[in-house]
Design a protein around this motif. Structure first.
Motif, PDB file in Angstrom:
ATOM      1  N   LYS A  81       0.834  -1.204   0.000  1.00  0.00           N
ATOM      2  CA  LYS A  81       0.000   0.000   0.000  1.00  0.00           C
ATOM      3  C   LYS A  81       0.870   1.256   0.000  1.00  0.00           C
ATOM      4  O   LYS A  81       0.623   2.188  -0.775  1.00  0.00           O
ATOM      5  N   THR A  82       1.889   1.256   0.842  1.00  0.00           N
ATOM      6  CA  THR A  82       2.796   2.408   0.906  1.00  0.00           C
ATOM      7  C   THR A  82       3.437   2.664  -0.447  1.00  0.00           C
ATOM      8  O   THR A  82       3.504   3.801  -0.921  1.00  0.00           O
ATOM      9  N   SER A  83       3.897   1.613  -1.089  1.00  0.00           N
ATOM     10  CA  SER A  83       4.553   1.736  -2.391  1.00  0.00           C
ATOM     11  C   SER A  83       3.599   2.292  -3.448  1.00  0.00           C
ATOM     12  O   SER A  83       3.948   3.213  -4.197  1.00  0.00           O
ATOM     13  N   PHE A  84       2.395   1.733  -3.519  1.00  0.00           N
ATOM     14  CA  PHE A  84       1.446   2.204  -4.529  1.00  0.00           C
ATOM     15  C   PHE A  84       0.943   3.619  -4.225  1.00  0.00           C
ATOM     16  O   PHE A  84       0.725   4.409  -5.134  1.00  0.00           O
ATOM     17  N   ILE A  85       0.775   3.957  -2.963  1.00  0.00           N
ATOM     18  CA  ILE A  85       0.380   5.327  -2.599  1.00  0.00           C
ATOM     19  C   ILE A  85       1.481   6.306  -2.994  1.00  0.00           C
ATOM     20  O   ILE A  85       1.213   7.383  -3.533  1.00  0.00           O
ATOM     21  N   ASN A  86       2.735   5.940  -2.765  1.00  0.00           N
ATOM     22  CA  ASN A  86       3.850   6.801  -3.181  1.00  0.00           C
ATOM     23  C   ASN A  86       3.854   6.995  -4.700  1.00  0.00           C
ATOM     24  O   ASN A  86       4.141   8.097  -5.185  1.00  0.00           O
ATOM     25  N   GLN A  87       3.529   5.949  -5.452  1.00  0.00           N
ATOM     26  CA  GLN A  87       3.446   6.076  -6.908  1.00  0.00           C
ATOM     27  C   GLN A  87       2.334   7.049  -7.307  1.00  0.00           C
ATOM     28  O   GLN A  87       2.505   7.857  -8.228  1.00  0.00           O
ATOM     29  N   GLU A  88       1.203   6.954  -6.629  1.00  0.00           N
ATOM     30  CA  GLU A  88       0.087   7.860  -6.931  1.00  0.00           C
ATOM     31  C   GLU A  88       0.472   9.306  -6.630  1.00  0.00           C
ATOM     32  O   GLU A  88       0.159  10.210  -7.401  1.00  0.00           O
ATOM     33  N   LYS A  89       1.124   9.523  -5.504  1.00  0.00           N
ATOM     34  CA  LYS A  89       1.564  10.875  -5.153  1.00  0.00           C
ATOM     35  C   LYS A  89       2.564  11.400  -6.175  1.00  0.00           C
ATOM     36  O   LYS A  89       2.495  12.564  -6.578  1.00  0.00           O
ATOM     37  N   THR A 113       2.781  10.553  -9.310  1.00  0.00           N
ATOM     38  CA  THR A 113       2.021  10.862 -10.526  1.00  0.00           C
ATOM     39  C   THR A 113       1.303  12.201 -10.387  1.00  0.00           C
ATOM     40  O   THR A 113       1.321  13.015 -11.311  1.00  0.00           O
ATOM     41  N   SER A 114       0.698  12.441  -9.220  1.00  0.00           N
ATOM     42  CA  SER A 114      -0.008  13.713  -9.041  1.00  0.00           C
ATOM     43  C   SER A 114       0.972  14.883  -9.077  1.00  0.00           C
ATOM     44  O   SER A 114       0.664  15.921  -9.665  1.00  0.00           O
ATOM     45  N   PHE A 115       2.152  14.723  -8.480  1.00  0.00           N
ATOM     46  CA  PHE A 115       3.161  15.791  -8.533  1.00  0.00           C
ATOM     47  C   PHE A 115       3.572  16.072  -9.977  1.00  0.00           C
ATOM     48  O   PHE A 115       3.726  17.224 -10.373  1.00  0.00           O
ATOM     49  N   GLN A 116       3.756  15.015 -10.778  1.00  0.00           N
ATOM     50  CA  GLN A 116       4.136  15.204 -12.178  1.00  0.00           C
ATOM     51  C   GLN A 116       3.035  15.919 -12.952  1.00  0.00           C
ATOM     52  O   GLN A 116       3.304  16.801 -13.768  1.00  0.00           O
ATOM     53  N   LYS A 117       1.781  15.544 -12.690  1.00  0.00           N
ATOM     54  CA  LYS A 117       0.670  16.191 -13.387  1.00  0.00           C
ATOM     55  C   LYS A 117       0.525  17.651 -12.970  1.00  0.00           C
ATOM     56  O   LYS A 117       0.246  18.507 -13.799  1.00  0.00           O
ATOM     57  N   LEU A 118       0.725  17.941 -11.682  1.00  0.00           N
ATOM     58  CA  LEU A 118       0.655  19.321 -11.214  1.00  0.00           C
ATOM     59  C   LEU A 118       1.812  20.158 -11.760  1.00  0.00           C
ATOM     60  O   LEU A 118       1.642  21.336 -12.064  1.00  0.00           O
ATOM     61  N   ARG A 119       2.962  19.548 -11.903  1.00  0.00           N
ATOM     62  CA  ARG A 119       4.143  20.265 -12.393  1.00  0.00           C
ATOM     63  C   ARG A 119       3.906  20.857 -13.785  1.00  0.00           C
ATOM     64  O   ARG A 119       4.443  21.900 -14.121  1.00  0.00           O
ATOM     65  N   ALA A 123      -8.743  19.213  -9.262  1.00  0.00           N
ATOM     66  CA  ALA A 123      -9.215  17.865  -9.610  1.00  0.00           C
ATOM     67  C   ALA A 123      -8.088  16.837  -9.493  1.00  0.00           C
ATOM     68  O   ALA A 123      -8.330  15.699  -9.083  1.00  0.00           O
ATOM     69  N   ILE A 124      -6.862  17.246  -9.821  1.00  0.00           N
ATOM     70  CA  ILE A 124      -5.709  16.346  -9.671  1.00  0.00           C
ATOM     71  C   ILE A 124      -5.525  16.000  -8.201  1.00  0.00           C
ATOM     72  O   ILE A 124      -5.355  14.835  -7.829  1.00  0.00           O
ATOM     73  N   ARG A 125      -5.563  17.000  -7.337  1.00  0.00           N
ATOM     74  CA  ARG A 125      -5.388  16.754  -5.901  1.00  0.00           C
ATOM     75  C   ARG A 125      -6.509  15.868  -5.351  1.00  0.00           C
ATOM     76  O   ARG A 125      -6.266  14.957  -4.561  1.00  0.00           O
ATOM     77  N   THR A 126      -7.720  16.101  -5.799  1.00  0.00           N
ATOM     78  CA  THR A 126      -8.862  15.285  -5.357  1.00  0.00           C
ATOM     79  C   THR A 126      -8.725  13.848  -5.847  1.00  0.00           C
ATOM     80  O   THR A 126      -8.950  12.894  -5.092  1.00  0.00           O
ATOM     81  N   ALA A 127      -8.356  13.685  -7.122  1.00  0.00           N
ATOM     82  CA  ALA A 127      -8.189  12.335  -7.679  1.00  0.00           C
ATOM     83  C   ALA A 127      -7.080  11.585  -6.945  1.00  0.00           C
ATOM     84  O   ALA A 127      -7.225  10.398  -6.638  1.00  0.00           O
ATOM     85  N   ALA A 128      -5.987  12.261  -6.644  1.00  0.00           N
ATOM     86  CA  ALA A 128      -4.879  11.618  -5.927  1.00  0.00           C
ATOM     87  C   ALA A 128      -5.339  11.146  -4.551  1.00  0.00           C
ATOM     88  O   ALA A 128      -5.035  10.017  -4.136  1.00  0.00           O
ATOM     89  N   GLU A 129      -6.080  11.992  -3.852  1.00  0.00           N
ATOM     90  CA  GLU A 129      -6.562  11.608  -2.525  1.00  0.00           C
ATOM     91  C   GLU A 129      -7.519  10.421  -2.619  1.00  0.00           C
ATOM     92  O   GLU A 129      -7.437   9.476  -1.833  1.00  0.00           O
TER      93      GLU A 129
END
Length: 177
Positions: A75-83, A85-91, A117-123
């Protein structure tokens, strides 16, 4: 796929081998030759996903053994991947925000909405991962396709069991790079 002799030695098509005192070239290492020598053909089963399981095999029957990995770590690993991805999309739209901070312009409403919407989707995606109670459930969530195809109607529909989709922005209107 591989072949076994009577002593459970493995042989593969296209690999030179020695058997019964004879040497066989790669061109002779084929299905008819193995069958002629009395070998047993073994069809290898599907391999479990090593992201989710510790996998051993295949054994002499062509099957794999697997042990689920530790759920909390996954879970930690996949959550880190999601975060990430969201950082890359926000960038992609950070320059709008920086330009606004410098007083050189405003953030267009569509860009601000997209970033929210990116922040909401990530959460939501992280919450979906956290809600999994087994490794099999997590694997299913991660691998679930975004759309389902109905061969009877030849129609694609949104898969309700998928991860929250990432929002899109019209890159033709808003230049992200």
């Amino acid at each position: 796929m591989f072949y076994l002799d009577s002593n459970n030695n493995k042989y593969r098509i296209g690999t030179p081998f020695e058997y019964g005192g004879y040497y066989y070239a790669a061109s002779q290492a084929n299905h008819p030759k193995f069958m002629e020598l009395g070998f047993t053909q073994v069809i290898v089963g599907s391999r479990p996903d090593s992201r989710f399981y510790t996998v051993v095999g295949p054994d002499l029957d062509g099957q794999f053994s697997s042990t689920p990995r530790e759920l909390v770590g996954l879970k930690t690993s996949f959550i880190n991947q999601e975060k990430q991805t969201s950082f890359q999309k926000l960038r992609e739209t950070d320059w709008y925000v920086l330009r606004n901070i410098d007083g050189a312009g405003t953030v267009p409403t569509a860009v601000a909405t997209y970033r929210s919407a990116i922040r909401t989707a990530a959460e939501t995606r992280c919450n979906q991962i956290n809600a999994c109670t087994t490794v099999a459930e997590l694997e299913e969530l991660i691998k679930e396709p975004a759309q389902l195809y109905d061969p009877d109607t030849a129609v694609y529909s949104v898969n309700p069991d998928r991860m929250e989709p990432w929002p899109e922005i019209d890159t033709d209107v808003y230049h992200l790079y």
